[in-house]
Design a protein around this motif. Sequence first.
Motif, PDB file in Angstrom:
ATOM      1  N   ARG A  48       0.827  -1.213   0.000  1.00 22.80           N
ATOM      2  CA  ARG A  48       0.000   0.000   0.000  1.00 22.80           C
ATOM      3  C   ARG A  48       0.856   1.255   0.000  1.00 22.80           C
ATOM      4  O   ARG A  48       0.528   2.247  -0.670  1.00 22.80           O
ATOM      5  CB  ARG A  48      -0.938  -0.011   1.213  1.00 22.80           C
ATOM      6  N   GLN A  49       1.955   1.237   0.742  1.00 22.76           N
ATOM      7  CA  GLN A  49       2.859   2.380   0.737  1.00 22.76           C
ATOM      8  C   GLN A  49       3.470   2.587  -0.639  1.00 22.76           C
ATOM      9  O   GLN A  49       3.601   3.728  -1.107  1.00 22.76           O
ATOM     10  CB  GLN A  49       3.955   2.179   1.788  1.00 22.76           C
ATOM     11  N   LEU A  50       3.842   1.510  -1.294  1.00 24.53           N
ATOM     12  CA  LEU A  50       4.383   1.618  -2.645  1.00 24.53           C
ATOM     13  C   LEU A  50       3.335   2.157  -3.606  1.00 24.53           C
ATOM     14  O   LEU A  50       3.626   3.020  -4.453  1.00 24.53           O
ATOM     15  CB  LEU A  50       4.873   0.237  -3.115  1.00 24.53           C
ATOM     16  N   ARG A  51       2.115   1.686  -3.501  1.00 27.17           N
ATOM     17  CA  ARG A  51       1.044   2.144  -4.394  1.00 27.17           C
ATOM     18  C   ARG A  51       0.759   3.632  -4.218  1.00 27.17           C
ATOM     19  O   ARG A  51       0.544   4.355  -5.201  1.00 27.17           O
ATOM     20  CB  ARG A  51      -0.215   1.329  -4.113  1.00 27.17           C
ATOM     21  N   ASP A  52       0.775   4.103  -2.970  1.00 23.86           N
ATOM     22  CA  ASP A  52       0.434   5.503  -2.702  1.00 23.86           C
ATOM     23  C   ASP A  52       1.614   6.449  -2.905  1.00 23.86           C
ATOM     24  O   ASP A  52       1.425   7.673  -2.882  1.00 23.86           O
ATOM     25  CB  ASP A  52      -0.083   5.643  -1.270  1.00 23.86           C
ATOM     26  N   SER A  53       2.804   5.924  -3.108  1.00 24.25           N
ATOM     27  CA  SER A  53       3.990   6.781  -3.244  1.00 24.25           C
ATOM     28  C   SER A  53       4.183   7.299  -4.657  1.00 24.25           C
ATOM     29  O   SER A  53       4.921   8.279  -4.855  1.00 24.25           O
ATOM     30  CB  SER A  53       5.245   6.019  -2.799  1.00 24.25           C
ATOM     31  N   TYR A  54       3.554   6.671  -5.662  1.00 24.99           N
ATOM     32  CA  TYR A  54       3.783   7.052  -7.053  1.00 24.99           C
ATOM     33  C   TYR A  54       2.441   7.165  -7.775  1.00 24.99           C
ATOM     34  O   TYR A  54       1.465   6.503  -7.421  1.00 24.99           O
ATOM     35  CB  TYR A  54       4.684   6.029  -7.751  1.00 24.99           C
ATOM     36  N   ASP A  55       2.444   8.013  -8.786  1.00 22.93           N
ATOM     37  CA  ASP A  55       1.218   8.253  -9.551  1.00 22.93           C
ATOM     38  C   ASP A  55       1.010   7.237 -10.656  1.00 22.93           C
ATOM     39  O   ASP A  55      -0.131   6.964 -11.047  1.00 22.93           O
ATOM     40  CB  ASP A  55       1.250   9.658 -10.167  1.00 22.93           C
ATOM     41  N   LEU A  56       2.086   6.683 -11.165  1.00 27.67           N
ATOM     42  CA  LEU A  56       1.995   5.809 -12.335  1.00 27.67           C
ATOM     43  C   LEU A  56       3.057   4.725 -12.232  1.00 27.67           C
ATOM     44  O   LEU A  56       4.178   4.978 -11.757  1.00 27.67           O
ATOM     45  CB  LEU A  56       2.197   6.636 -13.611  1.00 27.67           C
ATOM     46  N   PHE A  57       2.694   3.522 -12.685  1.00 31.10           N
ATOM     47  CA  PHE A  57       3.621   2.389 -12.668  1.00 31.10           C
ATOM     48  C   PHE A  57       3.749   1.846 -14.092  1.00 31.10           C
ATOM     49  O   PHE A  57       2.745   1.517 -14.732  1.00 31.10           O
ATOM     50  CB  PHE A  57       3.122   1.298 -11.724  1.00 31.10           C
ATOM     51  N   LEU A  58       4.988   1.760 -14.549  1.00 28.36           N
ATOM     52  CA  LEU A  58       5.292   1.167 -15.851  1.00 28.36           C
ATOM     53  C   LEU A  58       6.123  -0.081 -15.617  1.00 28.36           C
ATOM     54  O   LEU A  58       6.918  -0.144 -14.667  1.00 28.36           O
ATOM     55  CB  LEU A  58       6.063   2.148 -16.742  1.00 28.36           C
ATOM     56  N   ALA A  59       5.950  -1.080 -16.490  1.00 28.12           N
ATOM     57  CA  ALA A  59       6.684  -2.344 -16.334  1.00 28.12           C
ATOM     58  C   ALA A  59       7.049  -2.890 -17.702  1.00 28.12           C
ATOM     59  O   ALA A  59       6.336  -2.663 -18.693  1.00 28.12           O
ATOM     60  CB  ALA A  59       5.850  -3.366 -15.564  1.00 28.12           C
ATOM     61  N   ASP A  60       8.164  -3.590 -17.746  1.00 28.08           N
ATOM     62  CA  ASP A  60       8.581  -4.244 -18.985  1.00 28.08           C
ATOM     63  C   ASP A  60       7.532  -5.279 -19.373  1.00 28.08           C
ATOM     64  O   ASP A  60       7.093  -6.077 -18.535  1.00 28.08           O
ATOM     65  CB  ASP A  60       9.940  -4.909 -18.778  1.00 28.08           C
TER      66      ASP A  60
END
Length: 427
Positions: A153-165
């Motif tokens: 949850r902390q990781l999810r709320d720390s960034y606005d967008l997630f990109l992955a290979d």
Amino acid sequence: MAPESTVLTTKVASASPYQLDQAQTLRASSALLKHIKTEAQKKEVASKTKNLFVSDNASEDFLSSDLEPIWLVLTTKKFMTNQKRLKPRKVLVPHSLHTSPNTSICIITPEPQRQFKDAIAHPSFPTTVSKRITKVISIKKLEAKYRSFESRRQLRDSYDLFLADDRIITYLAKFLGKTFYNTTAKRPIPVSFEASKPKERKNAALPSTKVRKELSDTKSIAAPPLLAKEIERTLSTAQINLSPSTTTAVRVGLESFTPEQLAANIEAVMESLAGKLVGWKNVRAVHVKGPNTMALPIWLAEELWVDEGMVVEDDEAAEAKSKAVQKGKRKRKLIEGKRHGDADGESRKSKGDGESERADEPKQKKVKKSKDEGLSQEMKERREKLRQQKREARDKVEGNDVTIDEALEENSNVKKSRRAMAAISAS
């Protein structure tokens, strides 16, 4: 006076009806954005605070997560797909949903992550993109560091967008769990970081033995300028998540969009979604809505089924329903039989063993009787022989014709004969 029309949507007057009417799309977009702005102004008056997101001079510096999203809701007549897909489809839209330079991006990469960090720090990588990338983490470290729900949850709320290979996108659901995949708001977006493979030469007499150094590694990535271009292209796309259902929602705009921008994005998404993935004949309805608003219709199908042959009469439907019920009952009986199969099998086995034993009893009695008859005949002969020996010994002792030693020897023979008879009877 002519009665008012009750038609919710309008369709094109010419050509195929399986397409959006631009006027209807623009009218629904204008009404929705106006309603959202009106509701925001009411809240502003009630709370006595100014909402800068819906002002006429709204800046693009606001984060997309701070603005209310606009969703395109598509309803189909049949399931869109047979299985859930973890890799979303990307559709290029004319107006990006991630234009703010303050957007924080987290990139998830395969091992090793050092080559991705070096590519982002390379001088040829545009600074307009690199300053938005605030974290690069490999899938191995992601698995090791973020095991608990709280850390995820902390990781999810720390960034606005997630990109992955895109080579590891299908494995992330195992490591991120429902914290990320319960909704589509923060799901990682696939990006192609892999270097393009060299094209095979045609009409070549011998294959080329020269291999570029950066392509010799199977985990090589694209050059920094190409990598940045791919990231920018991904930020200008809308993600379509398909599942075995008849409804899907795609984020196509923000509350800061103009009606023309929202309508353009809706048409681009529908061209790919209904035109290629689902098919217009399978579309039942298309709506546009906000998070807390009613859904405004854009397109409605006149027929409820893909094929009219699927429609049955009431009698046929009742018959099919009864068959389905009977089939369900048989299936439940089979399942219950399998559950109690072991116990029933053991009881039937023990019962069968008892019946077989009772059936074998007459045979066993006959065999025992024949054995007893043979044994009794042998014992009868031995007893007769012993009686004869006793009479002879008695006659000899009475007539004083034998000595005492001879009498004792005769007596010992008699005792041996008795022991033999006892052993025979015991057997």
